[in-house]
Scaffold this motif. Sequence first.
Motif, mmCIF file in Angstrom:
data_model
loop_
_atom_site.group_PDB
_atom_site.id
_atom_site.type_symbol
_atom_site.label_atom_id
_atom_site.label_comp_id
_atom_site.label_asym_id
_atom_site.label_seq_id
_atom_site.Cartn_x
_atom_site.Cartn_y
_atom_site.Cartn_z
ATOM 1 N N ALA A 1 0.831 -1.198 0.000
ATOM 2 C CA ALA A 1 0.000 0.000 0.000
ATOM 3 C C ALA A 1 0.871 1.256 0.000
ATOM 4 O O ALA A 1 0.501 2.286 -0.559
ATOM 5 N N MET A 2 2.040 1.163 0.634
ATOM 6 C CA MET A 2 2.958 2.300 0.661
ATOM 7 C C MET A 2 4.012 2.187 -0.430
ATOM 8 O O MET A 2 4.351 3.170 -1.092
ATOM 9 N N ASP A 3 4.520 0.988 -0.637
ATOM 10 C CA ASP A 3 5.570 0.749 -1.634
ATOM 11 C C ASP A 3 4.945 0.004 -2.808
ATOM 12 O O ASP A 3 5.180 -1.177 -3.013
ATOM 13 N N ALA A 4 4.132 0.722 -3.581
ATOM 14 C CA ALA A 4 3.348 0.080 -4.638
ATOM 15 C C ALA A 4 4.244 -0.532 -5.684
ATOM 16 O O ALA A 4 5.246 0.048 -6.097
ATOM 17 N N ARG A 5 3.849 -1.717 -6.153
ATOM 18 C CA ARG A 5 4.547 -2.331 -7.277
ATOM 19 C C ARG A 5 3.775 -1.977 -8.542
ATOM 20 O O ARG A 5 2.711 -2.537 -8.821
ATOM 21 N N VAL A 6 4.284 -1.041 -9.305
ATOM 22 C CA VAL A 6 3.521 -0.509 -10.430
ATOM 23 C C VAL A 6 3.874 -1.160 -11.751
ATOM 24 O O VAL A 6 3.181 -0.958 -12.752
ATOM 25 N N VAL B 1 -3.184 -15.162 -8.484
ATOM 26 C CA VAL B 1 -2.699 -15.620 -7.187
ATOM 27 C C VAL B 1 -3.835 -16.376 -6.509
ATOM 28 O O VAL B 1 -5.006 -16.185 -6.842
ATOM 29 N N LEU B 2 -3.486 -17.228 -5.562
ATOM 30 C CA LEU B 2 -4.509 -17.937 -4.798
ATOM 31 C C LEU B 2 -5.101 -16.998 -3.749
ATOM 32 O O LEU B 2 -4.400 -16.174 -3.153
ATOM 33 N N MET B 3 -6.414 -17.136 -3.521
ATOM 34 C CA MET B 3 -7.104 -16.280 -2.552
ATOM 35 C C MET B 3 -7.945 -17.156 -1.620
ATOM 36 O O MET B 3 -9.167 -17.222 -1.756
ATOM 37 N N PRO B 4 -7.294 -17.845 -0.683
ATOM 38 C CA PRO B 4 -8.041 -18.740 0.212
ATOM 39 C C PRO B 4 -9.055 -18.005 1.076
ATOM 40 O O PRO B 4 -9.961 -18.624 1.638
ATOM 41 N N TRP B 5 -8.937 -16.692 1.172
ATOM 42 C CA TRP B 5 -9.820 -15.853 1.973
ATOM 43 C C TRP B 5 -10.935 -15.220 1.132
ATOM 44 O O TRP B 5 -11.650 -14.319 1.616
ATOM 45 N N ALA B 6 -11.102 -15.653 -0.116
ATOM 46 C CA ALA B 6 -11.983 -14.972 -1.072
ATOM 47 C C ALA B 6 -13.393 -14.744 -0.530
ATOM 48 O O ALA B 6 -13.975 -13.667 -0.732
ATOM 49 N N GLU B 7 -13.967 -15.742 0.163
ATOM 50 C CA GLU B 7 -15.335 -15.601 0.657
ATOM 51 C C GLU B 7 -15.406 -14.913 2.020
ATOM 52 O O GLU B 7 -16.507 -14.702 2.559
ATOM 53 N N GLU B 8 -14.261 -14.558 2.589
ATOM 54 C CA GLU B 8 -14.246 -13.938 3.918
ATOM 55 C C GLU B 8 -14.334 -12.417 3.854
ATOM 56 O O GLU B 8 -14.652 -11.779 4.859
ATOM 57 N N VAL B 9 -14.041 -11.848 2.702
ATOM 58 C CA VAL B 9 -13.930 -10.387 2.608
ATOM 59 C C VAL B 9 -15.155 -9.804 1.907
ATOM 60 O O VAL B 9 -15.883 -10.498 1.194
ATOM 61 N N ALA B 10 -15.355 -8.496 2.087
ATOM 62 C CA ALA B 10 -16.530 -7.848 1.505
ATOM 63 C C ALA B 10 -16.348 -7.561 0.028
ATOM 64 O O ALA B 10 -17.307 -7.652 -0.751
ATOM 65 N N ALA B 11 -15.138 -7.216 -0.378
ATOM 66 C CA ALA B 11 -14.897 -6.882 -1.778
ATOM 67 C C ALA B 11 -13.442 -7.197 -2.128
ATOM 68 O O ALA B 11 -12.552 -7.096 -1.276
ATOM 69 N N THR B 12 -13.230 -7.578 -3.382
ATOM 70 C CA THR B 12 -11.881 -7.838 -3.879
ATOM 71 C C THR B 12 -11.727 -7.157 -5.221
ATOM 72 O O THR B 12 -12.541 -7.345 -6.136
ATOM 73 N N LEU B 13 -10.652 -6.373 -5.346
ATOM 74 C CA LEU B 13 -10.377 -5.607 -6.549
ATOM 75 C C LEU B 13 -8.987 -5.970 -7.053
ATOM 76 O O LEU B 13 -8.006 -5.864 -6.316
ATOM 77 N N LEU B 14 -8.899 -6.407 -8.303
ATOM 78 C CA LEU B 14 -7.623 -6.743 -8.910
ATOM 79 C C LEU B 14 -7.109 -5.512 -9.652
ATOM 80 O O LEU B 14 -7.782 -5.006 -10.558
ATOM 81 N N THR B 15 -5.907 -5.059 -9.309
ATOM 82 C CA THR B 15 -5.365 -3.852 -9.932
ATOM 83 C C THR B 15 -4.132 -4.129 -10.787
ATOM 84 O O THR B 15 -3.527 -3.192 -11.297
ATOM 85 N N TRP B 16 -3.741 -5.411 -10.912
ATOM 86 C CA TRP B 16 -2.607 -5.772 -11.751
ATOM 87 C C TRP B 16 -1.357 -4.999 -11.324
ATOM 88 O O TRP B 16 -1.206 -4.661 -10.159
ATOM 89 N N PHE B 17 -0.437 -4.720 -12.261
ATOM 90 C CA PHE B 17 0.618 -3.738 -12.034
ATOM 91 C C PHE B 17 0.105 -2.456 -12.692
ATOM 92 O O PHE B 17 0.080 -2.346 -13.918
ATOM 93 N N PRO B 18 -0.353 -1.479 -11.909
ATOM 94 C CA PRO B 18 -1.222 -0.433 -12.451
ATOM 95 C C PRO B 18 -0.526 0.798 -13.020
ATOM 96 O O PRO B 18 -1.213 1.756 -13.395
#
Length: 792
Positions: free
Chosen positions: A341-346, A591-608
Motif C-alpha cells: 500500500a505504501m511501496d506500490a509495485r507498479v 494468485v490464490l485467494m483462500p480468503w476470497a469468501e471472507e472479505v466484503a470486496a476484492t479488486l484486482l489492480t494488476w501492475f497499475p
Amino acid sequence: MRERTMTDVDDLLKQLDLAEKISLLAGQDFWSLPAIERIGLRSLVMSDGPIGVRGTGWAPDDPSVALPSPTALAAAWDPELAETAGRLLGQEARRKGVHVVLGPTVNLQRTPLGGRHFECYSEDPLLSGEIAVGFVRGVQEHGVGTTVKHLVGNDFETDRMEVDVRIGERTLREIYLPPFERVVEAGGWGVMSAYNGVNGTSMASNGRLQEDVLKKEWGFDGVVVSDWRAARSTVGSALGGLDIAMPQLENPWGAKLVEAVRSGEVPEEVIDDKVRRVLLLALRVGALDGGPEITPPEELDGDATAHELAARSFVLVRNENWTLPLESAGLSKVAVIGALAMDARVLGGGSAQVSPPHTVSPLDGIRRALSGVDVEYAVGADPRPFLPALHSRTRVTIGAHEFDVEPAAVRWIGSLPGGLEMPSVDGLSLATTFTPQDTGEHTFAVSGFGTFRLSINGSVRYEGTLHPPGTGRADLLLSPREQRVTDYLEAGTPVRVRLEQTIVPGHAHSVATTLGHRPPTPDEDGMIEEAVALAAESDVAVVVVGTTEQVESEGFDRVSLALPGRQDELVSRVAAANPRTIVVVNAGSPVLMPWAEEVAATLLTWFPGQEGGAALADVLLGTAEPGGRLPTTWPRREQDCPVLKITPAGGVVAYDEGVFVGYRGWLRQKAAPLYAFGHGLGYTTWRYDEMAVDATEAVVTLTNAGGRSGREVVQVYVAPAAPDEQRPARWLAGFANVEAHPDETVTVRIPLPPRTFQIWADEGWQTVGGEYRIIAAHALDDQRLESTVTIS
C-alpha cells in the motif's frame, strides 16, 4: 523532396557493397543499427516498450511514463483504449529518439506460473490479437515501428534460451499463431523471434515458421529481429528468415556472414531481401531520407492517460452487499494496510521495467482523495525479501554528471546517464540527508551487483562485494543480493547517508543499485496484531496484497501461486476484525485467494502503472467504475489448473493439451475456477434484452438496468450444438464495449468472421459445418442470451 518508393529502395540497395549490406543486419551496439550517411540512412534505434519506452538506457535522469501492465490493458477488453496506450508510447518513443518499440508481447498465458505472464495479454488468442492490433496501430501512428513478440512458444521462462517447445500444427495455427497473424494482417512493421526452439529448430533459424508461414503465406513485408542474443548460428539464422540479429554482443553475423555469402553457403539474394526490409522499415520510421511525412496525432497527457488506463483495467471480482463504491461522507476513519500500500509495485520485472517520473501509491491516492478523513496506515505483513529504496531525495554522481532521484535507486542497461562514455566511468555514488520520523533501530541496505561502501554520518558501516568473482551477466541482472546494517537514530535528527559503488572500467553498461531502508518495525507477529487493531477501530479496512519482483519477473518462472509471506493470514485476520474489508490485489497474474469468501470486496489492480494509487482511489469512491474483465482464468487451487508445470524434460516442453489452453481446458474438467474468464463486476446492472444472429454477426441489445451510468463488455461465445471431443465446449468469437446511462438501451454488432467456424487440418483452414450455439454473455460462466445458427 519526392517520397521514395520500393523502386528507390532497390536503387539504394545496388549502391551498397556486401559488407555494407550485412552491416545493416546486426546491432552496432546494444540498441541500434549503423547509419550509412551517403545513402541518407540514419541509425535505427530500438527500445524496450511494453509499458513505457525506456530509450537506449535506463537512465533515471530521463524518466519514462509507466502505463499499466499488458495484462491490465487486456483486462479493459477495448482495442481503442489499447490504441490510446500505443499512441502515448509512440509519442514517448519520438521524444526519446526511438524508431522501433520492442513490443507488444502476444505469447499466451498458457500456465499461471509463467514468470512473464504479466507482460502478455491473455490466455485467449482472439483477445490477445485484438488488443495487440490496437496497440500497434497507436504506436505506428507516430511513424514508430513495433515488433510483436516472441514468435513463438515463449510462454514460460525456464531454460527459455535452450528449450525446445513441441507444438502440433493444429495447435500452432488455432492457438499460438493467430495473435501474430492478426498483427501482420493489420500492418505491423516488425516481429521478434523467440529464444526457444519449436519442433526441433531454434526460432532464430526456423525457416518453416519465419520464412514459409510468416513471410510467404501471410505476406509479411516487415523485419524479423532476434530477441537479444537469440541468434547463435551464422548460416542457420541467415537462411531461417531472420533479418536483424541483436545486439552487437556475441553477434554471429558481421564478418562471419560476409564469409558465408562469399563461400556460397548463403545466397546474396537472401541478404538483399533482408536489407530491403531494413530499408523499408527505415523509410517508414523516418530514418531514411525521402520517407513519408509523419504527422503525429494530438499529444496526449501522460499522467491522464496512465490514470484512465489503470481505472479501466481494474477488475472487481467480489462486491458483497454493494460494499463498493464507498461513500466518503459516511467515513471518519479508514485503515490502509499492507507493505504494498505504501511501496506500490507498479510494473513487472525484467525488460518491461522503466523509471517513471513519479508513482502514486495506494496510500497516497486514498489520502489525497479523503483529505477530510482520518486515514491511518499499518504494514501488517511485508512480503518483500529486499528493503525498499529509501524515500529521500538523493544526489547521484557518475563522473562529472549529477542528478537527483527519489527514492534512492538507479538502474540502467545500455547507454549511460548524461551521455557518458562507458570507459570513463569507474564508479558512482548516492548521497542524501535523511531525517527519520521515528526513534529506534533503523535498517539500511545495499543491493545490486558490484563493490560498495556504505557510510552513515561519515562512519563506514559496510564495505565489500556482493557477488563472487565470475558471476555471470544473467545472474547479476536477475539475482541481485543485499547487505543490511542497523543504526539507532533519533526522530527529527538529520542523518547523512552515502553509498559508493566501484565499477570495473568498461562494465558500466548494466547498473541496478538500491540504497534500502526500513524504519523501526515490530516483528512479524507484532505487525499483524497492529494491523488487526487498526482495522477493528476503522469504518473500513483496505488491505493491499501482491507479489514481489522476486516472484513475478522476466528470467524465471513462479514456483507457487500463493501470495508470498504472511499476506493470506493478514487478510483473514483483518476480515475477522472488520466485516467491511476490501482487498486490493497488486499482482500481474493469478494468485490464490483462500480468503476470497471472507472479505466484503476484492479488486484486482494488476501492475497499475505510475498513476495506480490515484486510479484506485477513484474506483473505491465511485468517481470511476472498475471497467475490467478477466483476460485469464483465476484458479481456486493450483492443482485444478489444466496446465500448470512447465519444467522441461530432456530439454523439451510438450504442449500435449493441444488446443485446450486456458478456459478451453477448464471447460473440459470437473473442477471450476474461483473466477472464470471474462468475469468482472461494475457499479450498475445490465439486462440483456435480445440477440439476432446469422453466419456473419451477432446483434445484441441490452439495457443499463441500474442507477448509475456504466460500461459493459458484451462477450460472444460459439459452441458446437453437438458435443465434439476434438473442439472446446465453447470459445470466444468476439466482444464489444458499450456505455449507457440508467435505463438507456444500446445495440452492438459483433462480427463472426469465417475463422470462427474453422479448424486447421492437413489441407489448411477447413469450415466445420453444422449447428452452433451463439451465446451472448457477461462472462464465460454468466450466459445471458442464446441463439443458434447453421453453418454449411
